[in-house]
Scaffold this active site. Sequence first.
Site, short mmCIF file in Angstrom:
data_model
loop_
_atom_site.label_atom_id
_atom_site.label_comp_id
_atom_site.label_asym_id
_atom_site.label_seq_id
_atom_site.Cartn_x
_atom_site.Cartn_y
_atom_site.Cartn_z
N HIS A 69 0.82 -1.22 0.00
CA HIS A 69 0.00 0.00 0.00
C HIS A 69 0.85 1.27 0.00
CE1 HIS A 69 -4.09 -1.64 0.33
NE2 HIS A 69 -3.53 -2.64 0.98
N ASP A 72 -1.42 -5.33 -4.37
CA ASP A 72 -1.59 -4.06 -3.67
C ASP A 72 -0.24 -3.45 -3.29
OD1 ASP A 72 -4.29 -3.96 -3.94
OD2 ASP A 72 -4.77 -4.46 -1.86
N HIS A 126 -6.40 -2.70 -5.29
CA HIS A 126 -6.15 -1.26 -5.25
C HIS A 126 -5.39 -0.78 -6.48
CE1 HIS A 126 -7.32 0.09 -1.11
NE2 HIS A 126 -7.42 -1.22 -0.97
N HIS A 182 -5.50 -8.32 5.47
CA HIS A 182 -4.47 -7.52 6.13
C HIS A 182 -3.99 -8.10 7.46
CE1 HIS A 182 -4.71 -3.44 3.89
NE2 HIS A 182 -4.88 -4.45 3.06
#
Length: 688
Positions: free
Chosen positions: A22, A60, A129, A247
């Site tokens: 991320h 991601d 994402h 996560h």
Amino acid sequence: MSSDNALDDEDTFKILIATDIHLGYLEKDAVRGGDSYTAFDEILKCAKTNQVDFILLGGDLFHENKPTRRCLHTCITMLRKYCMGDTPIHFNILSDQTVNFNTTQFPWVNYQDENLNISIPVFSIHGNHDDPTGAEGLCALDLLSASGLVNHFGHSQSVEKIEISPILLQKGNSKLALYGLGSIPDERLYRMFVNNQVTMLRPKEDQDEWFNLFAIHQNRSKHGPTNYIPEQFLDEFLDLVVWGHEHECLIAPSRNEQQLFYVTQPGSSVATSLSPGEATKKHIGLLRVKGRKMNLQKIPLKTVRQFLIQDVVLSDYQDVFTSDTPNVIKKVESLCHAKVNELLEEAERERLGCPLTPEKPLIRLRVDYTGGFETFNTSRFSQKYVDRVANPKDLIHFLRCRVKKEEVKDEFNVDYSKVLKTTAVEGLRVEDLVKQYFEATEKKVQLSLLSEHGMGKAIQEFVDKDEKDAIEELITYQLEKTQRHLQGRSVISEQEIDTEIKQLKESKKSTAEEENEIKEAINRAKAHRLERGETSLDINMSDPLSDVDSDQDVAPARGRGRGARGRGRGRGAKASEPKSSTRGASKKTSMTSQSRSIMQAFQAPSQRPSRNTSTASYAENDLTIDDSDDEVPVMKARPSSRTTPSSSSSSFMRQGSQSQSQTSKGVTFDDSDDEDDPFKGPAQRARR
């Protein structure tokens, strides 16, 4: 456990595995803006220190679908710093690379490019994402792939059938088949598995000699009937699955007793939501593979910001105060101050001896004020901790219990003490959150003209596919239709108008007429976007599977944690709406387009559902996991000669999803602490 040097030889693959980096998360935040970059720097430094053969990322890498220039620049800088150099590569690729790397004009692994000098190859699938969008189906990883820094694989370009061809690697006598599947909307992929439209190819020769490693980025925990991927859907010949998207760090491999493979869930390296799953200690994995045996060492991340979370149920403190106690709000506030200070002291103790850990921790206090209690001013409360915590604005989160409707049988005699249940908002779609909000709110703020379903759909269109006019068009369309209805009824008084509007709304609820109104409003919004010359993010308009509610996994372009599950945030564009109509386009020419930000009225929820996966204990130790959090030792330098790229390729045979092979699996795992032979284990393990 034996020394690391004894584990490494010319036949052992050393792979660093990580998921959900991320990069760019909250990069504009003065305190937390650099957290994702610091963690990624530590991961790459760990790979170089341990002299791994390659890095495997489970999706991601970026938090946003369109990373900022700062984000891309920082990522490229770090990859060039740690992954380029003269260190030789000791493994060959035997498969057809034009099939493995089919998203680039340079269809070969980057370390074999004569214009590049790569010391640590990076293999990565895309996540929800940073998934491919636009007419060309490109994502941020394709930019890194074209520049020769990352090998992007696992991109399926077909929406009707998925064929996963492995990257075949060989180091000495060890053979590794690396499978990958980038993020796909969960409901669509679920349906494709059920319809046997997912095929995993296997080498025709010496199938029992290959260690099969699979990287996937999907929901592992169940968020709906088809909004996840059961482990049982995956093929039984796999040996280890690296599961991205979730996560919570569950990196210790758990065994699936039905399919007899292992699953490791590394989790994220940065907390993108303040949920319990993010509070677990963050780790990455150092995987060693020798023949059909594996060894997984978990490595703690030392630069990750601490995150402590605690629940406070006010009704449990009846010996101190009740909802009728004088000045109860001040007493509740004092209790919360005490709890926050306890968490800060705990964080300070944990940080002792860890100079790399950021000074300000993340603290979340979830306060259940069910039972007649009132909330206090959280902004004033948080001001006392601005210099002590990294998230003062999110320090306190109030929640209430609600009636679990399915258990209420008598609507007139409800025992609320038995049916109250605390519910969390993380993990829901935007549409679900809107509906939940209006179900729980007071009557005076209920929607009287608009429908909750329509408003939820319009907001989801805005969030998931950036349809800026969706909300405005829905309001305008339903307002116009209601006005025409009232004019036809010739009502005059306010009471008559209110009664007529209520009856009209109830008559349309959950009917085809309501759905048609929503579709018409969305079609108008699309028509206005096309008039402005903007391209659609939805590239699957002709998808035969478009009847599936695939917007569960649409990648967010706004700040979310793991993403509201349109989940996420996560994923492909919804394909069920028809194209814009001529009627909608012509009508708009007489109206002024006023695009408003949804953030003025709504705040996008962070969603990280709790991902609790139970791990059974077994009498027989089939693999070795290093649970120690000791310093990562510096490894010996490798030989100075670079392996000559192999030109040989391997043929494949088809392996349908969930095929029930009758052959022996033959994979063994490290189950010994013998210093001389750390990979010692049974030679063959028959498939049960």
